[in-house]
Enzyme design. Structure first.
Site, PDB file in Angstrom:
ATOM      1  N   GLU A   1      78.999 -16.511  13.521  1.00 33.71           N
ATOM      2  CA  GLU A   1      80.392 -16.138  13.756  1.00 33.71           C
ATOM      3  C   GLU A   1      81.202 -17.426  13.785  1.00 33.71           C
ATOM      4  OE1 GLU A   1      79.660 -12.128  16.384  1.00 33.71           O
ATOM      5  OE2 GLU A   1      79.502 -14.060  17.395  1.00 33.71           O
TER       6      GLU A   1
ATOM      7  N   ASP B   1      82.427   0.141  14.726  1.00 27.56           N
ATOM      8  CA  ASP B   1      82.442  -0.491  16.048  1.00 27.56           C
ATOM      9  C   ASP B   1      82.922   0.535  17.062  1.00 27.56           C
ATOM     10  OD1 ASP B   1      81.765  -2.959  14.835  1.00 27.56           O
ATOM     11  OD2 ASP B   1      83.865  -3.329  14.364  1.00 27.56           O
TER      12      ASP B   1
END
Length: 247
Positions: free
Chosen positions: A8, A128
């Site tokens: 990330e 998500d």
């Protein structure tokens, strides 16, 4: 089962976030390009990158990601800020192996269906989930969909995979996360990739026996060194079926 070592990126650095809070990143003092190369050297067949700058609408990480794509030695599954056909197809042209879409899929599902058909095996749907609802805008906006209906709306569109993240389950409650992921995997027409559930080798061992789970994103555990990539890849390998001996 495929292990996707995960990176990330924020402001050119490797970070991890707590429940998506961009204002409180944990920064890891490693070189992203060398880290990507180390994933390949360990035997990974894919890696995953999430660009947190792109989620906020800026392109600060573009050159870094381009370098990783060119030099890592394995294909990159890329997500973050994919808000238009032009952006998605530009990254495909730049060599990204797969593109992850979430918010755009909620805003314009017809476009994502069309992209999946034009780029088979290159579009990944991100689901998500927070308190039973699909989240968008980098986990900051609740959508109007429950995850089962959201996935079902795409029918048999040829996604390369569906990444499922249960945002609101604490990492100590992996059983709850596995329950959601296994439920959605049983309903999905495309293979499911689990996200946010791997703390150690035991979690991978459990995931690989859930039907229609094709892979797992593994990031925080690698950076915290609670799991090595070599061990993760080894545990993810299918075990040979016992063969009866005939006398």
């Amino acid at each position: 089962m495929m292990i996707f070592p995960t990176m990330e990126l924020m402001d050119g650095r490797c970070v991890t976030l707590d429940k998506g809070r961009l204002d409180e990143p944990m920064v890891w003092h490693v070189d992203p390009v060398e880290t990507a190369k180390s994933f390949a050297a360990a035997g990974a067949e894919w890696m995953h990158i999430t660009d947190f700058n792109a989620l906020q609408g800026n392109s600060d990480n573009v050159e870094l990601i381009e370098e990783i794509i060119r030099t890592a030695g394995i294909p990159v599954q890329l997500g973050g800020g994919m808000r238009s056909r032009e952006t998605i197809e530009t990254w495909i042209d730049k060599g990204a192996g797969r593109i992850v879409v979430g918010t755009l899929a909620a805003l314009d599902p017809a476009l994502i269906s069309d992209l999946a058909k034009h780029h088979p095996d290159q579009i990944v749907l991100a689901v998500d989930v927070w308190e039973g609802q699909v989240m968008t805008e980098g986990w900051r906006q609740a959508g109007a969909f429950d995850p089962s209906s959201f996935i079902a709306a795409f029918g048999s569109d040829p996604f390369a995979g569906i990444i499922v993240t249960d945002i609101d389950s604490d990492m100590s409650d992996v059983e709850a996360q596995l329950g959601l992921i296994s439920k959605l995997a049983s309903e999905a027409k495309s293979p499911v990739i689990a996200s946010g559930v791997v703390r150690g080798a035991d979690d991978i061992a459990r995931l690989k026996y859930i039907n229609n789970i094709s892979g797992a994103l593994v990031g925080r555990a690698l950076f915290r060194k609670t799991l090595t990539l070599e061990d993760a890849l080894q545990v993810a390998q299918p075990q040979p079926e016992p063969v009866a001996e005939f006398l």
